[in-house]
Design a protein around this motif. Structure first.
Motif, PDB file in Angstrom:
ATOM      1  N   ARG A 156      -1.796  89.597  22.217  1.00 54.02           N
ATOM      2  CA  ARG A 156      -0.952  90.025  23.445  1.00 54.02           C
ATOM      3  C   ARG A 156       0.148  89.234  23.746  1.00 54.02           C
ATOM      4  N   PRO A 157       1.300  89.423  24.291  1.00 56.01           N
ATOM      5  CA  PRO A 157       2.304  88.558  24.656  1.00 56.01           C
ATOM      6  C   PRO A 157       1.724  87.856  25.962  1.00 56.01           C
ATOM      7  N   VAL A 158       1.968  86.386  25.937  1.00 57.29           N
ATOM      8  CA  VAL A 158       1.594  85.299  26.821  1.00 57.29           C
ATOM      9  C   VAL A 158       2.651  84.386  27.335  1.00 57.29           C
ATOM     10  N   TRP A 159       2.622  84.169  28.611  1.00 64.46           N
ATOM     11  CA  TRP A 159       3.165  83.098  29.102  1.00 64.46           C
ATOM     12  C   TRP A 159       2.796  82.298  30.157  1.00 64.46           C
ATOM     13  N   LEU A 160       2.942  81.091  30.376  1.00 63.15           N
ATOM     14  CA  LEU A 160       2.301  80.200  31.207  1.00 63.15           C
ATOM     15  C   LEU A 160       3.052  79.594  32.164  1.00 63.15           C
ATOM     16  N   GLY A 161       2.625  79.542  33.615  1.00 66.42           N
ATOM     17  CA  GLY A 161       3.336  79.235  34.620  1.00 66.42           C
ATOM     18  C   GLY A 161       2.424  78.094  34.959  1.00 66.42           C
ATOM     19  N   VAL A 162       2.994  76.583  34.521  1.00 63.16           N
ATOM     20  CA  VAL A 162       2.048  75.403  34.985  1.00 63.16           C
ATOM     21  C   VAL A 162       2.603  74.582  36.081  1.00 63.16           C
ATOM     22  N   ASN A 163       1.637  74.133  36.582  1.00 65.05           N
ATOM     23  CA  ASN A 163       1.752  73.356  37.971  1.00 65.05           C
ATOM     24  C   ASN A 163       2.785  73.917  39.091  1.00 65.05           C
ATOM     25  N   VAL A 164       2.361  75.426  39.272  1.00 65.69           N
ATOM     26  CA  VAL A 164       3.218  76.125  39.977  1.00 65.69           C
ATOM     27  C   VAL A 164       2.696  76.097  41.494  1.00 65.69           C
ATOM     28  N   THR A 165       3.835  75.481  42.502  1.00 68.12           N
ATOM     29  CA  THR A 165       3.502  75.532  44.002  1.00 68.12           C
ATOM     30  C   THR A 165       3.261  76.514  44.620  1.00 68.12           C
ATOM     31  N   ALA A 166       2.890  76.394  45.694  1.00 71.23           N
ATOM     32  CA  ALA A 166       2.642  77.567  46.584  1.00 71.23           C
ATOM     33  C   ALA A 166       3.845  78.417  46.982  1.00 71.23           C
ATOM     34  N   LYS A 167       5.082  77.315  46.925  1.00 68.09           N
ATOM     35  CA  LYS A 167       6.400  78.242  47.366  1.00 68.09           C
ATOM     36  C   LYS A 167       6.855  78.894  46.074  1.00 68.09           C
ATOM     37  N   GLU A 168       6.563  78.412  45.100  1.00 67.41           N
ATOM     38  CA  GLU A 168       6.945  78.959  43.525  1.00 67.41           C
ATOM     39  C   GLU A 168       6.037  79.967  43.200  1.00 67.41           C
ATOM     40  N   LEU A 169       5.037  80.434  43.860  1.00 68.89           N
ATOM     41  CA  LEU A 169       4.153  81.398  43.419  1.00 68.89           C
ATOM     42  C   LEU A 169       4.751  82.748  43.270  1.00 68.89           C
ATOM     43  N   ASP A 170       5.460  83.142  44.512  1.00 68.44           N
ATOM     44  CA  ASP A 170       6.235  84.483  44.389  1.00 68.44           C
ATOM     45  C   ASP A 170       7.244  84.529  43.328  1.00 68.44           C
ATOM     46  N   VAL A 171       8.148  83.321  43.022  1.00 64.65           N
ATOM     47  CA  VAL A 171       9.086  83.210  42.102  1.00 64.65           C
ATOM     48  C   VAL A 171       8.198  83.828  40.737  1.00 64.65           C
ATOM     49  N   VAL A 172       7.316  83.183  40.235  1.00 59.95           N
ATOM     50  CA  VAL A 172       6.577  83.172  39.348  1.00 59.95           C
ATOM     51  C   VAL A 172       6.102  84.728  38.916  1.00 59.95           C
ATOM     52  N   VAL A 173       5.430  85.115  39.987  1.00 62.29           N
ATOM     53  CA  VAL A 173       4.674  86.497  39.929  1.00 62.29           C
ATOM     54  C   VAL A 173       5.668  87.585  40.283  1.00 62.29           C
ATOM     55  N   ASP A 174       6.908  87.505  40.843  1.00 63.67           N
ATOM     56  CA  ASP A 174       7.951  88.625  40.737  1.00 63.67           C
ATOM     57  C   ASP A 174       8.555  88.568  39.551  1.00 63.67           C
ATOM     58  N   ALA A 175       8.788  87.500  38.631  1.00 65.77           N
ATOM     59  CA  ALA A 175       9.159  87.629  37.431  1.00 65.77           C
ATOM     60  C   ALA A 175       8.182  88.326  36.484  1.00 65.77           C
ATOM     61  N   HIS A 176       7.214  88.031  36.523  1.00 60.26           N
ATOM     62  CA  HIS A 176       5.965  88.670  35.702  1.00 60.26           C
ATOM     63  C   HIS A 176       6.131  90.284  35.961  1.00 60.26           C
ATOM     64  N   ARG A 177       6.071  90.450  37.448  1.00 64.33           N
ATOM     65  CA  ARG A 177       6.136  91.942  37.707  1.00 64.33           C
ATOM     66  C   ARG A 177       7.266  92.585  37.095  1.00 64.33           C
ATOM     67  N   LYS A 178       8.464  91.846  37.186  1.00 62.38           N
ATOM     68  CA  LYS A 178       9.888  92.661  36.587  1.00 62.38           C
ATOM     69  C   LYS A 178       9.650  92.725  34.939  1.00 62.38           C
ATOM     70  N   VAL A 179       9.222  91.829  34.267  1.00 62.72           N
ATOM     71  CA  VAL A 179       8.932  92.064  32.766  1.00 62.72           C
ATOM     72  C   VAL A 179       7.974  92.580  32.456  1.00 62.72           C
ATOM     73  N   VAL A 180       6.836  92.698  33.202  1.00 61.63           N
ATOM     74  CA  VAL A 180       5.605  93.685  32.642  1.00 61.63           C
ATOM     75  C   VAL A 180       5.973  94.983  32.747  1.00 61.63           C
ATOM     76  N   ARG A 181       6.976  95.589  33.523  1.00 59.50           N
ATOM     77  CA  ARG A 181       7.421  97.102  33.576  1.00 59.50           C
ATOM     78  C   ARG A 181       7.798  97.364  32.038  1.00 59.50           C
ATOM     79  N   ARG A 182       8.424  96.452  31.238  1.00 56.98           N
ATOM     80  CA  ARG A 182       8.816  96.836  29.740  1.00 56.98           C
ATOM     81  C   ARG A 182       7.839  96.326  28.914  1.00 56.98           C
ATOM     82  N   SER A 183       7.124  95.298  29.427  1.00 55.81           N
ATOM     83  CA  SER A 183       6.052  94.657  28.269  1.00 55.81           C
ATOM     84  C   SER A 183       4.696  94.774  28.884  1.00 55.81           C
ATOM     85  N   HIS A 184       4.251  95.972  28.880  1.00 57.84           N
ATOM     86  CA  HIS A 184       2.889  96.296  29.621  1.00 57.84           C
ATOM     87  C   HIS A 184       1.744  95.484  29.316  1.00 57.84           C
ATOM     88  N   ARG A 185       1.527  94.802  28.206  1.00 53.75           N
ATOM     89  CA  ARG A 185       0.664  93.997  27.882  1.00 53.75           C
ATOM     90  C   ARG A 185       0.822  92.326  27.926  1.00 53.75           C
TER      91      ARG A 185
END
Length: 425
Positions: free
Chosen positions: A233-262
């Motif tokens: 499966r395609p994998v990426w890592l968000g390391v040492n993510v702060t509470a304020k950055e959590l939305d940034v990382v999850v939003d990016a994941h949400r946008k990309v997962v629409r075209r890369s479902h796995r």
């Protein structure tokens, strides 16, 4: 050596200013009030018994490159002691990360003959190694006059700095010739040192010191088991993510997962104890989540894996061809990017790399990492790197930058030991 008139004038002026001037400068610059006496050449620390190698670094960025070198020297000679001085303030937690129990730290004395003499009378270094980009005339000349061998490593001299010294050529030449050898970080610096009068035969272009240290370990059997579960499966890592950055990382994941479902996100929070709560919130938002601390494994339906157990970063870097380094959008304590680079993970980072700014910049210049200027652009860069050839090119460049310094560290070690042998230490 006969000093140029400009250098003689400077040293005489600094001698007249004396301790009162130093105390005024310390107050003006609001230096560490608990350690002011160090800037006056005094200390409460005892000089260790045995040979002492003194590294003078300007500040945090220069000092951070020394830990791997000191580790290498200790492996060769366990009788050596190490002192690191800095002219700029370093926070206590940063000192601990830099020193790692291997060296003493002091603030360098003010650049007057009196304070430097106090410092040298107490510490009596057997060798001085200059890692500061600034040339402090009183400090350099006093060390030279005491016949302490002195070399400059990881040395950088920009064109702009060389032009400034060009107006004081005699002073620059005198100061540089106090050094026995200069190991320049790049060709441009070597050229500028030669232009300022340092003997060409004693300048060597070596590159930058190794900064990454040994790659983080992982249990190979766990890596193999998880790799089998992920099943390419395609994998990426968000390391040492702060509470304020959590939305940034999850939003990016949400946008990309629409075209890369796995696509699977491995999410490592800054505060590991928050892992279960983060998972709960993500599930409420519709995500399928596994939590490492609860011994949950990622199956083919898992969208986010919370990596919240200590001591496993090496495992996640191994599994992730792409890593976003947290605390580069919001925060001030990101992970060392060479951790990911040394294990072959392409690097994304935000606009605020904080104390690792120089390392991130170097990786970016080598096309080994990508800076994401805004949270919106994180998804774009992530999707671009999900193409295997793109991530592989970036990861290969990152690995080369991370490991190239090993040869430099070897060369510096040899120079130090050769110098100690020459003076019988």
């Amino acid at each position: 050596m006969r000093y140029a008139p400009g250098l003689q004038l400077y040293l005489a002026q600094q001698k007249r200013r004396g301790l009162a001037w130093c105390e005024t400068q310390i107050r003006v610059h609001k230096e560490d009030p608990l350690r002011i006496r160090e800037r006056l050449g005094e200390t409460s620390q005892q000089r260790p018994v045995g040979p002492l190698i003194w590294f003078h670094a300007g500040g945090e960025s220069e000092a951070m490159a020394l830990s791997e070198l000191i580790s290498r020297l200790m492996l060769e000679r366990d009788d050596l002691n190490f002192l690191i001085t800095t002219t700029r303030h370093i926070e206590k937690h940063q000192q601990e990360q830099i020193l790692m129990g291997q060296a003493l730290h002091q603030y360098a004395p003010c650049d007057t003959p009196q304070t430097v003499a106090r410092f040298l009378d107490h510490w009596r270094p057997d060798m001085a190694i200059w890692v500061d980009r600034e040339l402090h005339p009183a400090l350099i000349t006093c060390v030279f006059e005491r016949q302490v061998p002195m070399v400059m490593i990881d040395a950088r001299m920009s064109d702009e700095a060389q032009q400034k010294w060009r107006w004081r050529p005699g002073m620059a030449r005198n100061l540089l010739r106090c050094f026995q050898h200069i190991l320049a970080a790049d060709g441009a610096s070597a050229r500028n040192f030669k232009r300022l009068g340092f003997p060409p035969e004693n300048v060597e272009v070596t590159g930058f010191l190794q900064e990454g240290g040994a790659p983080l370990n992982c249990v190979q059997s766990e890596r193999d088991d998880l790799a089998a579960l992920l099943a390419a499966r395609p994998v990426w890592l968000g390391v040492n993510v702060t509470a304020k950055e959590l939305d940034v990382v999850v939003d990016a994941h949400r946008k990309v997962v629409r075209r890369s479902h796995r696509l699977l996100l491995l999410l490592n929070p800054t505060d590991l104890v928050d892992g279960p709560k983060i998972a709960e919130d993500l599930r409420a938002d519709g995500w399928i989540v596994a939590v490492r601390s609860q011994e949950e494994e990622p199956d083919q339906e898992t969208q986010i894996m919370i990596c919240d157990t200590p001591g496993e970063l090496g495992l996640w870097y191994h599994l992730s061809p792409v890593t976003f380094i947290g605390q580069t959008f919001y925060g001030d304590d990101p992970r060392n990017p060479h951790e990911a680079a040394a294990l072959g993970s392409a690097i994304l980072f935000g606009p605020n790399p904080a104390r690792y700014r120089e390392r991130f910049n170097r990786l970016e210049e080598a096309h080994a990492a990508r800076r994401v200027s805004t949270p919106v652009k994180l998804a774009y860069e992530l999707e671009h790197l999900l193409a295997p050839d793109k991530a592989a090119a970036l990861a290969t460049a990152a690995w080369e930058v991370s490991t190239a310094g090993a040869d430099v560290t070897d060369r510096v070690s040899r120079l130090i030991f050769d110098t100690l042998d020459e003076v019988g230490v």
